[in-house]
Design a protein around this motif. Structure first.
Motif, short mmCIF file in Angstrom:
data_model
loop_
_atom_site.label_atom_id
_atom_site.label_comp_id
_atom_site.label_asym_id
_atom_site.label_seq_id
_atom_site.Cartn_x
_atom_site.Cartn_y
_atom_site.Cartn_z
N SER A 263 0.85 -1.18 0.00
CA SER A 263 0.00 0.00 0.00
C SER A 263 0.89 1.24 0.00
CB SER A 263 -0.92 0.01 1.22
OG SER A 263 -1.70 1.20 1.25
N SER A 264 0.51 2.23 -0.80
CA SER A 264 1.27 3.47 -0.82
C SER A 264 0.34 4.66 -1.01
CB SER A 264 2.32 3.46 -1.95
OG SER A 264 1.70 3.48 -3.21
N ASP A 265 0.69 5.76 -0.39
CA ASP A 265 -0.04 7.02 -0.50
C ASP A 265 0.96 8.12 -0.79
OD1 ASP A 265 -2.95 6.39 0.42
OD2 ASP A 265 -1.67 5.43 1.90
N THR A 266 0.65 8.96 -1.76
CA THR A 266 1.54 10.05 -2.13
C THR A 266 0.76 11.35 -2.23
OG1 THR A 266 1.27 9.63 -4.50
CG2 THR A 266 3.08 8.51 -3.40
N ALA A 267 1.43 12.42 -1.88
CA ALA A 267 0.89 13.77 -2.02
C ALA A 267 1.95 14.63 -2.69
CB ALA A 267 0.49 14.35 -0.67
N HIS A 268 1.51 15.44 -3.64
CA HIS A 268 2.46 16.26 -4.40
C HIS A 268 1.90 17.66 -4.58
CE1 HIS A 268 5.09 17.62 -7.69
NE2 HIS A 268 3.99 18.05 -8.27
N ILE A 269 2.78 18.64 -4.50
CA ILE A 269 2.45 20.00 -4.88
C ILE A 269 3.65 20.59 -5.59
CG2 ILE A 269 3.18 21.00 -2.67
CD1 ILE A 269 0.83 23.04 -3.10
N GLY A 270 3.40 21.26 -6.70
CA GLY A 270 4.49 21.86 -7.47
C GLY A 270 4.06 23.20 -8.04
N GLY A 271 5.03 23.99 -8.39
CA GLY A 271 4.73 25.30 -8.93
C GLY A 271 5.82 25.80 -9.86
N VAL A 272 5.43 26.73 -10.75
CA VAL A 272 6.37 27.33 -11.70
C VAL A 272 6.06 28.81 -11.83
CG1 VAL A 272 7.30 27.29 -14.05
CG2 VAL A 272 6.43 25.19 -13.04
N LEU A 273 7.09 29.61 -11.87
CA LEU A 273 6.98 31.02 -12.24
C LEU A 273 7.83 31.23 -13.48
CD1 LEU A 273 7.25 32.93 -8.83
CD2 LEU A 273 5.22 32.72 -10.27
N ASN A 274 7.24 31.79 -14.54
CA ASN A 274 7.95 32.10 -15.77
C ASN A 274 7.88 33.60 -16.00
OD1 ASN A 274 8.87 29.57 -17.07
ND2 ASN A 274 6.71 29.05 -16.93
N GLY A 275 9.01 34.18 -16.34
CA GLY A 275 9.03 35.62 -16.55
C GLY A 275 10.02 36.02 -17.63
N GLN A 276 9.91 37.28 -18.03
CA GLN A 276 10.79 37.83 -19.04
C GLN A 276 11.10 39.27 -18.67
OE1 GLN A 276 9.80 37.17 -23.23
NE2 GLN A 276 10.25 39.33 -23.64
N THR A 277 12.38 39.63 -18.74
CA THR A 277 12.78 41.00 -18.43
C THR A 277 12.71 41.87 -19.67
OG1 THR A 277 15.12 40.61 -18.92
CG2 THR A 277 14.35 40.06 -16.69
N LYS A 278 12.87 43.17 -19.47
CA LYS A 278 12.84 44.08 -20.60
C LYS A 278 13.99 43.84 -21.56
CE LYS A 278 10.43 47.79 -18.12
NZ LYS A 278 10.48 49.19 -17.67
N SER A 279 15.09 43.28 -21.06
CA SER A 279 16.25 43.00 -21.91
C SER A 279 16.17 41.62 -22.54
CB SER A 279 17.53 43.12 -21.09
OG SER A 279 17.49 42.23 -19.96
N GLN A 280 14.96 41.02 -22.54
CA GLN A 280 14.70 39.74 -23.19
C GLN A 280 15.38 38.56 -22.51
OE1 GLN A 280 12.43 39.45 -25.84
NE2 GLN A 280 12.06 41.55 -25.20
N TRP A 281 15.67 38.68 -21.23
CA TRP A 281 16.13 37.53 -20.47
C TRP A 281 14.91 36.77 -19.96
CZ3 TRP A 281 20.89 35.57 -18.38
CH2 TRP A 281 22.03 36.11 -18.97
N HIS A 282 14.93 35.46 -20.15
CA HIS A 282 13.84 34.62 -19.69
C HIS A 282 14.27 33.90 -18.41
CE1 HIS A 282 11.60 34.95 -23.55
NE2 HIS A 282 12.82 35.11 -24.04
N TRP A 283 13.42 33.92 -17.42
CA TRP A 283 13.75 33.25 -16.16
C TRP A 283 12.60 32.34 -15.73
CZ3 TRP A 283 10.26 34.23 -12.33
CH2 TRP A 283 9.51 35.41 -12.41
N THR A 284 12.95 31.29 -15.03
CA THR A 284 11.99 30.30 -14.55
C THR A 284 12.37 29.86 -13.15
OG1 THR A 284 11.65 29.45 -16.79
CG2 THR A 284 10.90 28.06 -14.99
N VAL A 285 11.39 29.77 -12.28
CA VAL A 285 11.58 29.21 -10.95
C VAL A 285 10.60 28.06 -10.78
CG1 VAL A 285 11.50 29.63 -8.46
CG2 VAL A 285 12.33 31.42 -10.00
N THR A 286 11.11 26.87 -10.52
CA THR A 286 10.27 25.70 -10.32
C THR A 286 10.49 25.16 -8.91
OG1 THR A 286 11.94 24.16 -11.16
CG2 THR A 286 10.39 25.09 -12.75
N GLY A 287 9.43 24.64 -8.32
CA GLY A 287 9.51 24.06 -6.99
C GLY A 287 8.55 22.91 -6.84
N ASN A 288 8.93 21.91 -6.05
CA ASN A 288 8.10 20.74 -5.82
C ASN A 288 8.22 20.30 -4.37
OD1 ASN A 288 7.12 19.66 -8.64
ND2 ASN A 288 9.27 20.22 -8.92
N GLY A 289 7.13 19.76 -3.86
CA GLY A 289 7.13 19.12 -2.56
C GLY A 289 6.40 17.80 -2.65
N ASP A 290 7.00 16.73 -2.16
CA ASP A 290 6.41 15.40 -2.25
C ASP A 290 6.51 14.69 -0.90
OD1 ASP A 290 5.92 14.67 -5.33
OD2 ASP A 290 7.72 15.90 -5.17
#
Length: 880
Positions: A303-330
């Protein structure tokens, strides 16, 4: 002119669908995309007549005006082109209903020999990172605009390691549906039944997307008594052969219930966020033998039980730099309860709890310019934490273990263009150099490093070469170190020392004494499309891999018993009694492989329904009509698709005749049509579903994919100065024999007029395993064929007119292992070892599955309301 052309390109403000800055030549306008400009989402052979716009059944353009030098919406960063691109019709031609099934359907194209083995391809959504596969697993394939398959090196530009292919899935900008699926199947030999059910709600709109899914699946138990299994050992006193066979399961019962939800929203003009959550419960039961004292089966319950939560933030600066922050909890907990033939201590129990969390940030952008283009970099910073707690109770004695690990990661990737067609320096075609480095600090292993370099070279159009070298250090997983020890009595194992099948006590679990390994990989690859207007692509990848201190499980061979004598226990007669199969570090391994293949796709001309059927569709659903030539003016909404469209769509003011198509897709700016409707506001007359005047009738597809993985070398040195195991020439990799020289995968698909068929084939060459007794085992070549037949009644106008409820339905019939083939193993005398009986190796054999799927789509009234809202928004946005 450039500004007006840009207005015609439907672009969502959602950052998840924004594009990276162009890395090629300055933009100019054109109405006909070419192979040198960008990868397109249609087959190269599908043409569009001058002045004609073609839309597919979801109202999306097949030949929209583009800007030369720009990339399609949702493309990946960098200059490495896709090895293959599947458009929406290619995806539907697979018969897959969700992304998980789609990945299975294109498995020959996304496999890799560059990883450590068994990894899933790296998945991107709209050209950006996701928190986990859960974020897109349940999205229906109808929501997909295109799929790009890219080489491993693209992963470096997103902060991943370059050890698996990259699959970029681009979704439509607007889509909404509720999807219900029910399937049931079983083995044709009897004794086994399985089923699954899914309910999915998906909404994609301007400000984000929402996915909610409920999933359930399960199967019954299959025992040895239901197959032709021959026993070896003498049955306990008083037990019959039937009792002994019924006390062992070949396939245990399994039940899986899962619920998940994903929410994506635009937080500002340049930032979007995604949250994903999931809960899952799995339980199962298997039989592990007969209790000799009670003559009852011994069982093991999991028997197994799992719980997961994850998230992402995607952004772009005025100088066309793309950034991403991802996070997970399990958080996961699993327990195992095993019956024992001991009246004082009748049960063995193990329990394991794992808690983990990770946070990763990446940024990609331009550092400076050189004559051949922009020098770009990707910087990654991240950290993970894992905690594993396990306990075991056996014969009244309890023990526990606890392991924790934290990891800090820093990585950088640098791309330097040397030559680029259309730039100041272009003498060498397209040539880009790459360098990358990574440092990982493990709390239990210290600092481990990774270095790599590569070259991306395209001497001429449609021909691309990639060379890369990587040296990386890797730590064992926390599960390899700390999984609870599990003892399984009466396990059947083939003893390669004596050449006999024996019943032993098998010990599995983690090994806390494992060391990190060091892997060096050299890759040479090429991708070639010989003809510009034929979708035929050849690919080849050669990989040389060497690992110091590789981690592997044990098998029962003389060389391994000599190197690890403490793992094997024999009685005075030499009979194997117990074996410890937990993983160990070998001294060194080497593997050389070549993976070659090709992919071919050809559009098929579809049948056009009669005008009477088209008129019925228009009257019944509030849309329809004939496709027309380019109509109206650019942005002339009231006239789009009227006078100048030969029998084209009607005016934008006619709600009934210009409503969006009945397929779950809201119209985009300047888009109309659907099942043949005219263009409507802000655009041009459309071809539509039925391929009217100027319409594209090449809606069907036939495709073929073939891949052969050739293994030249697969060796491991067990210990310094010790024996060398050659898995290609006589040594076993485990209970399944040696490494086959050839491993072939093939897929053949056909889809047209709402009907489809797909055949998959897997074949591996034979191997021979040497034995000390001289009784060498021969594993014959083995191949299986799978068949999928499916029908989409909603794509057959004559059917949907008579039975409107069939809109959005699919009926599918699948057969796995059509010819009920099973692996064949025999010794020099032609005898089959008892542990290699066909029903033990593959107990299921041929299985069938019948499924029915219904896509509940918005009503025509809802479509009209959404259409009017979209039109009002368009008019407001273009007002002076």
């Amino acid at each position: 002119m450039l500004a007006s052309a840009a207005m015609l390109i439907p672009v969502s403000p959602a950052l998840a669908q924004q594009q990276p800055a162009p890395t090629t030549a300055p933009a100019t306008t054109t109405a006909v995309p070419t192979a040198t400009q960008q990868p397109t989402t249609t087959s190269p052979t599908a043409s569009t007549a001058p002045g004609t716009e073609v839309t597919d059944e979801f109202g999306d353009d097949e030949g929209a005006i583009v800007i030369t030098g720009s990339k399609p919406r949702g493309s990946v960063v960098g200059d490495i082109p896709p090895e293959n691109t599947l458009d929406a019709r290619d995806v539907r031609a697979t018969g897959a209903t969700n992304i998980n099934e789609l990945l299975d359907a294109i498995a020959p194209q996304i496999g890799s020999v560059q990883g450590r083995g068994g990894e899933r391809p790296i998945l991107l959504l709209n050209g950006q990172r996701i928190s986990s596969f859960r974020e897109l697993r349940d999205i229906p394939t109808e929501a997909i605009e295109r799929v790009e398959i890219l080489p491993e090196e693209v992963a470096l530009k997103y902060g991943y390691r370059a050890d698996q292919k990259v699959v970029n899935i681009v979704l439509r900008q607007r889509f909404r549906s509720t999807n219900a699926l029910l399937g049931v199947g079983g083995a044709t030999d009897g004794g086994y039944v399985n089923g699954n059910a899914d309910l999915t709600r998906l909404l994609i709109q301007r400000n984000g997307r929402t996915t909610i899914n409920l999933h359930a699946e399960g199967n019954t138990m299959l025992t040895e008594a239901e197959r032709n299994v021959i026993l070896t050992a003498t049955a306990p006193t008083g037990a019959t052969t039937e009792q002994e066979l019924a006390a062992r399961s070949l396939v245990g019962t399994r039940r899986d219930v899962r619920g998940s939800a994903t929410f994506n929203r635009n937080l500002s003009t340049n930032v979007s966020g995604t949250v994903n959550a999931e809960l899952e419960h799995i339980d199962g039961r298997s039989l592990i033998g007969l209790n000799p004292s009670l003559l009852e089966p011994l069982a093991r319950n999991n028997s197994s039980d799992t719980a997961h939560i994850g998230g992402v933030l995607n952004g772009q600066t005025k100088s066309q730099w793309h950034w991403t922050v991802t996070g997970n909890g399990d958080l996961s907990g699993s327990s195992t309860r095993s019956d024992q033939d001991n009246r004082f201590f009748p049960h063995e129990r193990t329990h394991e709890t794992t808690a983990s969390a990770d946070l990763t940030g990446t940024a990609n952008g331009t550092l400076f310019k050189v004559p051949a283009g922009n020098v770009t970099t990707t910087v990654t910073l991240g950290g993970t934490t894992e905690h594993l707690t396990s306990s075991r109770t056996q014969q009244g004695t309890s023990s526990s273990n606890s392991l924790s690990r934290t990891t800090e990661q820093a990585a950088i990737n640098l791309d330097l263009p040397i030559s680029r067609r259309g730039r100041e320096f272009s003498a060498l075609g397209n040539l880009t150099l790459n360098g990358n480095a990574e440092v990982d600090h493990f709390s239990d292993f210290g600092t481990l490093t990774k270095f790599g370099a590569g070259l991306n070279f395209s001497p001429v159009e449609r021909l691309n070469f990639i060379t890369s070298w990587t040296r990386e250090e890797g730590a064992p997983t926390i599960n390899q170190l700390g999984d609870p020890v599990l003892t399984t009595p009466n396990s059947r194992i083939f003893d390669f020392v004596t050449g006999q099948t024996v019943l032993v006590t098998a010990i599995t679990g983690g090994n806390p004494n494992l060391n990190s390994d060091r892997r060096t990989v050299l890759k040479l690859s090429g991708n070639w499309q010989p003809f510009e207007n034929t979708d035929l692509r050849f690919r080849a990848d050669y990989v040389h891999q060497k690992i110091e201190r590789p981690i592997s499980n044990l098998s029962v061979t003389a060389a391994l018993e000599q190197a690890f004598p403490e793992r094997f226990v024999r009685d005075p007669s030499g009979q194997l009694v117990s074996v410890d199969l937990r993983p160990v570090n070998f001294d060194e391994s080497r593997r050389d492989q070549l993976r070659i293949g090709f992919d071919f796709t050809k559009p098929l001309k579809s049948r056009r329904p009669s005008q009477a059927v088209i008129d019925q569709m228009r009257a019944q659903f509030g849309f329809g009509g004939r496709g027309g030539q380019r109509g109206g003016t650019e942005g002339g909404g009231a006239q789009g698709g009227t006078q100048s469209g030969a029998q084209g769509g009607t005016t934008a003011g006619s709600t009934a005749q210009n409503a969006p198509p009945a397929n779950g897709v809201q119209p985009e700016g300047g888009r109309g049509g659907g099942f043949g409707g005219g263009r409507g506001f802000g655009g041009r007359g459309g071809g539509g579903f039925f391929g009217g005047a100027g319409g594209n009738q090449n809606r069907g597809r036939i495709n073929f994919s073939l891949t052969d993985t050739i293994t030249f070398v697969d060796k491991v040195r067990v210990a310094p100065g010790g024996p060398v195991l050659d898995f290609v020439h006589g040594d076993p990799t485990g209970s399944g024999g040696g490494t086959p020289r050839h491993n072939v995968q093939a897929q053949l698909g056909w889809f047209n007029n709402g009907l489809g068929a797909r055949i998959g084939a897997n074949w591996r060459s034979g191997t021979t395993v040497n034995s000390l007794t001289g009784e060498n085992l021969h594993f014959s070549s083995y191949g299986t064929f799978d068949l999928r037949l499916f029908a989409n009644p909603g794509d057959i106008p004559e059917v949907v007119v008579k039975h409107p409820w069939l809109r959005g339905t699919q009926v599918r019939f699948e057969v796995t292992n059509i010819f009920n083939a099973r692996p064949k193993v025999h010794d020099a005398a032609g005898n089959v070892p008892l542990n290699y009986q066909p029903d033990l190796i593959d107990p299921l054999g041929r299985t069938i599955m019948i499924s029915f799927r219904k896509l509940f789509l918005p009503s025509p009234a809802t479509f009209r309301r959404l259409f009017q809202q979209e039109r009002a928004r368009q008019q407001q946005s273009t007002a002076p």
